[in-house]
Each structure stands twice: as structure tokens, then as C-alpha cells.
Design a protein around this motif. Structure first.
Motif, PDB file in Angstrom:
ATOM      1  N   GLU A  25      35.421  40.509  76.515  1.00 15.24           N
ATOM      2  CA  GLU A  25      36.679  41.094  76.978  1.00 15.24           C
ATOM      3  C   GLU A  25      36.733  41.146  78.505  1.00 15.24           C
ATOM      4  OE1 GLU A  25      38.085  44.112  73.468  1.00 15.24           O
ATOM      5  OE2 GLU A  25      36.323  44.698  74.622  1.00 15.24           O
ATOM      6  N   TRP A 117      44.690  41.529  69.933  1.00  9.31           N
ATOM      7  CA  TRP A 117      44.088  41.508  68.605  1.00  9.31           C
ATOM      8  C   TRP A 117      45.081  40.879  67.639  1.00  9.31           C
ATOM      9  CZ3 TRP A 117      39.120  42.206  67.694  1.00  9.31           C
ATOM     10  CH2 TRP A 117      38.362  42.868  68.662  1.00  9.31           C
ATOM     11  N   ASP A 120      42.610  42.384  62.281  1.00 11.78           N
ATOM     12  CA  ASP A 120      41.341  43.081  62.328  1.00 11.78           C
ATOM     13  C   ASP A 120      40.190  42.075  62.418  1.00 11.78           C
ATOM     14  OD1 ASP A 120      39.586  45.231  62.298  1.00 11.78           O
ATOM     15  OD2 ASP A 120      39.348  45.133  60.123  1.00 11.78           O
ATOM     16  N   LEU A 123      40.079  38.300  67.715  1.00 11.24           N
ATOM     17  CA  LEU A 123      40.547  38.519  69.078  1.00 11.24           C
ATOM     18  C   LEU A 123      41.106  37.232  69.651  1.00 11.24           C
ATOM     19  CD1 LEU A 123      40.721  40.404  71.582  1.00 11.24           C
ATOM     20  CD2 LEU A 123      38.435  39.564  72.219  1.00 11.24           C
ATOM     21  N   TYR A 377      41.438  31.799  69.383  1.00 15.80           N
ATOM     22  CA  TYR A 377      40.956  33.070  68.858  1.00 15.80           C
ATOM     23  C   TYR A 377      39.446  33.042  68.623  1.00 15.80           C
ATOM     24  CZ  TYR A 377      40.844  30.788  64.247  1.00 15.80           C
ATOM     25  OH  TYR A 377      40.579  29.946  63.205  1.00 15.80           O
TER      26      TYR A 377
END
Length: 402
Positions: A25, A117, A120, A123, A377
Motif C-alpha cells: 500500500e 478494494w 474482500d 486490492l 489487482y
């Protein structure tokens, strides 16, 4: 888990527990497109801090000089970011190379800049899979190995370059030097498929700019005195395109040149990508280029300068590579991961490493997908999976020193 020793079990558990998601991140939150030197510098600083916890000598290496050709056919220099280079225990009995890249295909003004996101455990974001996730996996595995009593058996070099997405022109020499004398190499591109399938054989890739110099003339008064560079470029494009087939991909990408309708154009630049399946096909492609250039130059009375090369040599499945894939497959089986591989049409730094005679698996990074698009992703659970796989692979390679 399957047949793991206590040392192996401790290492894979430590690797899987590393704070990889937070690292991804942080790193993917900074634009590091291949031409964004400031962003690359910022990411390199973060990576330097992260890898500083490993032993050895950690340095920044300047990119080698690189030239490109503009639309007028003139060569000009291109700057690339610095490359991170770590050397650990160069005298250890087993020597490995681990590589990754900090750049992405998303430029500083690209619309794809933020992390979201998607669902669930999934990312989305620029470079989360390709390959900041892979760098996090690499680091977690190395930190776990360094905490192991087997660490002393293993020496390694890490190269994280800043220009892989544009063909590694400024870092290829650094990678080739680091590959010398290595038992094997691991590169942390994302898995070839979202299920974790590895990339096996790869074709080569060459990017060429054919700079054509003709002669201008008035299109009405004396066209016979001109030498039309655009027509020559078109002829050359057709000759090269006719050679494409199952073992040689030829993509005529762009033609620059021309001007007013009443002037015979005296300059043009033809851009072509070629992808040979094998070294023999690459040799054939070289001969094709030489012959086509000579014939077009003679028939049209123009001069043609060829800029470029096969910067990514073909990467075949050699016996040594098959042995390394087998080792990783067995490690995966002991972790409950089914490891398979298949040929792919893409290219990467693994091509260059294999050309140095070093067996390499170049998709040891995360599971994810839709790379090079705004839908890229990362499957977050794969961070722990692939870190464990790398840690176990490294330990078993280190075990060869027994």
C-alpha cells in the motif's frame, strides 16, 4: 504443511507473517512510472529503507546511458532512475540472484493513480501485482531466511531496477553482471495466471527504429529527382510483416514522416517490434532485417539506419531450468500449493538472466491479474503464500551446500 523440517517450518511461518500488505500500500501509493524520475526516487528511498535490514552492502547504481530516436530520426538521450543493488555473503557456497522492478507502466499523468478494494481480499491499484507485491514477497522471504540457522550457506545479490517496463535499457548490464556465477535466479513478476501458474518458456523481443533518409523534390515539377522515404518505409514494413508466423511475431507499430502534399518526403521512421520463439528464430530475424533493409535501400535509393536490438533474448526451457522448476514444485507441494507452469508470450528480465546461462523462474511474485491496465489487482492472500514458497525454495537451494 507437508514434509518440512523445523527450520523450514519456522522460516515459512515468519515469511507469511511479514507486513507485506502495508508495504504494498505504501509503495503502490507513489506513482513510479518508468519516466517519472521523481516518483522512482521516492519509491527507491522507501525500498532502500526496507531492504536496509538485510546484511550486506546496499547501494544505488546509476543507469547506463541510453539513446532513443525521435520522430525526425534524431537520437537523443533518455534518463532512467537509479537501481537498487544489494550484495550479501558473496563467498557463501550457494550464490543466487533475486530481481524485481520498481517502475510501472502508469505515467505521472495517467488516470490510474489510487488504491481501491475491489472486493474482500482483492486490492486494485497501479503496480500492486506488477510488481510491488512481488518486491514485498521477495523481502519477506529473505528476512525469514536471514533468521534461519542456514543463512550462512546462502549468498545472494538483489537488483531492483527502475526501467524494466521499458525493456531495462539502463539496467541490463547491471543484471548481467550480477548473474555471473549464480546457481539460480528468482524474479518476482506476478504469476502468469491468477491461480499461481508460473511462466515457463518465453520468446525474445526486439524493438527497432528504422531511420530512412531519402531526398526531397517538388511533387509536380521534378518528382523523379526525389527519393520518397515514406514509400520506402511502407515497403520495408510490408517486407518485415510478411515474415511473421508461429515462431516469429512481427508488429509494425508506427510510421513517422512526411509533410506537405506537394513535397516528396525525405525522411521517415518506422517502428517495429519482433518476438522470436528461439535463439535460432532470432538469428533468422536478424538475417531478415539485414536483407530487407538492403533491398529497400537499393530499390528506393534511400539510406536506412537501424536503431535497436533484441534486448530480450528468447528464454527456452533448458534442463537446468526444468530442474529448478521441479524444486519449486516440490516446495509448493509441501506447502499445499499446486505449482504448474506454461509458456507465455510476454518478456521480462528473466529473459536476460537466462541468456547468461543461469536457470531462472521469473514469476515468483503474487497472484493477481489484469496488469498494465486500470483494472490491475492483487489477491492479498497470495502475499503470504508466495513468501512462504520463496522462503522454502531459498532454504532448499541453500541446502545444496551440505
Amino acid at each position: 504443511m507437508g514434509q518440512l523440517s523445523a527450520i523450514e517450518r519456522a522460516a515459512v511461518e515468519a515469511a507469511g507473517a511479514a507486513p507485506m500488505l502495508a508495504q504494498v500500500e505504501a509503495w503502490a501509493g507513489i506513482n513510479s512510472g518508468s519516466r517519472n524520475l521523481e516518483g522512482l526516487g521516492d519509491v527507491a528511498a522507501l525500498l532502500s529503507d526496507a531492504f536496509a535490514g538485510l546484511p550486506g552492502e546496499l547501494l544505488f547504481r546509476e543507469a547506463a546511458p541510453v539513446e532513443a530516436v525521435d520522430a525526425s530520426g534524431k537520437a537523443y538521450p533518455i534518463e532512467h532512475g537509479r537501481n537498487l543493488h544489494l550484495v550479501v555473503r558473496p563467498k557463501a557456497p550457494v550464490q543466487l540472484l533475486l530481481t524485481g522492478h520498481m517502475d510501472t507502466v502508469f505515467g505521472i499523468d495517467h488516470a490510474f493513480q489510487s488504491l481501491t478494494w475491489r472486493e474482500d481480499g482483492v486490492l486494485g491499484g497501479p503496480g500492486v501485482a506488477d510488481m510491488k507485491g512481488g518486491i514485498a514477497v521477495m523481502l519477506a522471504a529473505l528476512e525469514a531466511v536471514e533468521a534461519s540457522p542456514l543463512a550462512g550457506r546462502l549468498g545472494y545479490e538483489v537488483v531492483i531496477n527502475s526501467d524494466e517496463e521499458v525493456g531495462s535499457p539502463g539496467s541490463a548490464a547491471l543484471i548481467a553482471k550480477a548473474a555471473q556465477g549464480k546457481r539460480a535466479a528468482l524474479t518476482y513478476e506476478p504469476a502468469a495466471l491468477p491461480d499461481g501458474t508460473l511462466a515457463g518458456a518465453r520468446p525474445g523481443s526486439g524493438n527497432f527504429s528504422f531511420v530512412i533518409a531519402g531526398r526531397s523534390a517538388h511533387a509536380g515539377r521534378n518528382p523523379e529527382d526525389g527519393r520518397n522515404a515514406v514509400v520506402a518505409a511502407a515497403d520495408l514494413a510490408l517486407r518485415l510483416a510478411k515474415a511473421k508466423g508461429p515462431r516469429l511475431s512481427v508488429n509494425v507499430a508506427k510510421v513517422d514522416g512526411g509533410g506537405p502534399n506537394n513535397v516528396v518526403p525525405d525522411s521517415a521512421v518506422l517502428r517495429v517490434n519482433m518476438r522470436p520463439a528461439t535463439v535460432e528464430d532470432q538469428t533468422r530475424a536478424h538475417s531478415l532485417i539485414d536483407a530487407a533493409v538492403a533491398m529497400v535501400a537499393a530499390e528506393h535509393g534511400v539510406a536506412i539506419h537501424v536503431h535497436g536490438s533484441f534486448a530480450r533474448p528468447p528464454k527456452p526451457m533448458t534442463p537446468a531450468a526444468e530442474q529448478l522448476f521441479g524444486l519449486v514444485k516440490r516446495a509448493g507441494a509441501d506447502l499445499g500449493q499446486a505449482i504448474a507452469w506454461q509458456p507465455t508470450g510476454g518478456v521480462c528480465d528473466g529473459n536476460n538472466i537466462a541468456a547468461c546461462g543461469v536457470p531462472v523462474i521469473d514469476t515468483m511474485g503474487v497472484r493477481g491479474g489484469k496488469i498494465h491496465s486500470m483494472e490491475e489487482y492483487l489477491i492479498v492472500e497470495s502475499l503470504a503464500e508466495r513468501a512462504a514458497l520463496s522462503a522454502l525454495t531459498l532454504l532448499r537451494l541453500a541446502g545444496e551446500a551440505e
